[in-house]
Write an enzyme that holds these catalytic residues in place. Structure first.
Site, PDB file in Angstrom:
ATOM      1  N   VAL A   1       0.836  -1.203   0.000  1.00 36.24           N
ATOM      2  CA  VAL A   1       0.000   0.000   0.000  1.00 36.24           C
ATOM      3  C   VAL A   1       0.869   1.250   0.000  1.00 36.24           C
ATOM      4  O   VAL A   1       0.579   2.225  -0.708  1.00 36.24           O
ATOM      5  CB  VAL A   1      -0.950  -0.011   1.217  1.00 36.24           C
ATOM      6  N   GLU A   2       1.951   1.232   0.778  1.00 38.88           N
ATOM      7  CA  GLU A   2       2.775   2.427   0.912  1.00 38.88           C
ATOM      8  C   GLU A   2       3.553   2.770  -0.353  1.00 38.88           C
ATOM      9  O   GLU A   2       3.553   3.919  -0.800  1.00 38.88           O
ATOM     10  CB  GLU A   2       3.752   2.262   2.087  1.00 38.88           C
ATOM     11  N   THR A   3       4.246   1.789  -0.940  1.00 40.55           N
ATOM     12  CA  THR A   3       5.175   2.128  -2.031  1.00 40.55           C
ATOM     13  C   THR A   3       5.197   1.122  -3.173  1.00 40.55           C
ATOM     14  O   THR A   3       6.070   1.191  -4.035  1.00 40.55           O
ATOM     15  CB  THR A   3       6.612   2.250  -1.500  1.00 40.55           C
TER      16      THR A   3
ATOM     17  N   TYR B   1      -7.593   2.899   5.319  1.00 38.50           N
ATOM     18  CA  TYR B   1      -6.202   2.474   5.106  1.00 38.50           C
ATOM     19  C   TYR B   1      -5.976   1.090   5.700  1.00 38.50           C
ATOM     20  O   TYR B   1      -5.409   0.201   5.060  1.00 38.50           O
ATOM     21  CB  TYR B   1      -5.252   3.486   5.749  1.00 38.50           C
TER      22      TYR B   1
END
Length: 321
Positions: A93-95, A292
């Protein structure tokens, strides 16, 4: 420059070094715009949000990451109790496993938000103070590690590396999981994996506990106002939750801890609800959003399912969605 001197005095850094570092920072109008509050009344939409993070591209990349770093993921679970699918979900999800780590100079982003945070934000003063503290943490981190503070790049908020750690999180929770004597969240997948797991353990992750349960409503007993009052903070025992009209399955009724009713709005369509556990709440300590947290969970589940399908199909080296 007054802020630079104050940072130097608090942290024990050279005042000249801090002044020089901050003096090279550039105001980034795009960072200010990115931090502006969303228009009032804009509806939330879980289906749209989910589609941004749970897709075939991230699933395929997640399988490759898991296959490449299975040993580190297993060791992180053994040492910290955090399952691979949660760690893989976070990094995806982040990168997208390092594909999008950010292009802003961290010094520019943090200095901009410390000094020019958008005043239209309802918590502008507190947020500006937060980013000033992160700027200080960043300068301490780079000085301690001998890193050029102008060289590191990250998100518009100053988050860095594959897990998008803020400087204070890097200092508090990042670990040297590959044992090479240094912490590298940009290039060492093992350090990234161990650091994410350590972050969650530090915030109370409980090994073996589910993140959430299914929930249905009994209209005759439903007290939605009471159920939604604590937001996502686990507050109700399963029995109390059921008494307020949130019906749980057999496994959830045996849950030993507290639960929260988590609402995921879907715009004009009906909202979705789950009963979130303490582990669901722990995921929101990474990013304070139930949307999230659910995206992390469901991406991890998708990658785990693809891994299982991969094994059943006799493939172990690659994955094609």
């Amino acid at each position: 420059m007054q802020a630079a001197d104050a940072i130097a005095q608090r942290s024990g850094l050279s005042a000249d070094w801090v002044r020089q570092a901050i003096g090279h920072a550039h105001l980034m109008p795009s960072v200010v715009r990115a931090m502006a509050p969303a228009p009032i009344g804009m509806p939330k939409n879980w289906a749209v949000y989910r589609s941004r993070f749970v897709d075939s591209i991230r699933t395929a990349a997640g399988v490759k990451f898991w296959l490449a770093h299975a040993d580190a993921l297993q060791r992180a679970q053994q040492e910290f109790g955090v399952p691979p699918e949660i760690i893989v979900g976070i990094i995806g999800v982040e990168t997208i496993y390092g594909q999008q780590i950010g292009t802003y100079r961290v010094m520019d982003a943090l200095t901009t938000l410390a000094s020019d945070f958008p005043q239209s934000h309802p918590r502008a003063k507190a947020r500006s103070a937060y980013f000033l503290s992160e700027l200080e943490a960043f300068l301490v981190l780079t000085e301690r590690t001998g890193t050029d503070p102008l060289a590191l790049r990250g998100s518009y908020a100053g988050a860095m590396g594959l897990p998008q750690f803020m400087p204070s999180s890097w200092s508090q929770y990042a670990v040297d999981f590959d044992g090479d004597g240094r912490i590298d969240l940009f290039n060492s997948a093992a350090d990234v994996i161990g650091s994410v797991a350590n972050y969650f353990k530090s915030y109370g992750w409980q090994s073996g506990m589910p993140t959430h349960y299914k929930v249905q409503f009994n209209p005759a007993k439903l007290d939605m106002t009471a159920l939604m009052a604590p937001d996502i903070l686990p507050t109700f025992s399963p029995a109390v939750m059921a008494d307020k009209g949130a019906e749980l399955d057999a496994d959830a009724l045996l849950h030993p801890g507290l639960l929260a009713l988590v609402e995921l709005q879907n715009g004009a369509a009906a909202a979705q609800y789950v009963a979130g556990t303490a582990n669901f709440y722990t995921i929101t300590r990474y990013n304070w959003s139930s949307y999230y947290a659910m995206a992390v969970i469901e991406l991890g589940q998708e990658v785990a399912a693809a891994m299982q399908a991969n094994r059943l199909g006799g493939q172990t080296k690659s994955y094609t969605p």
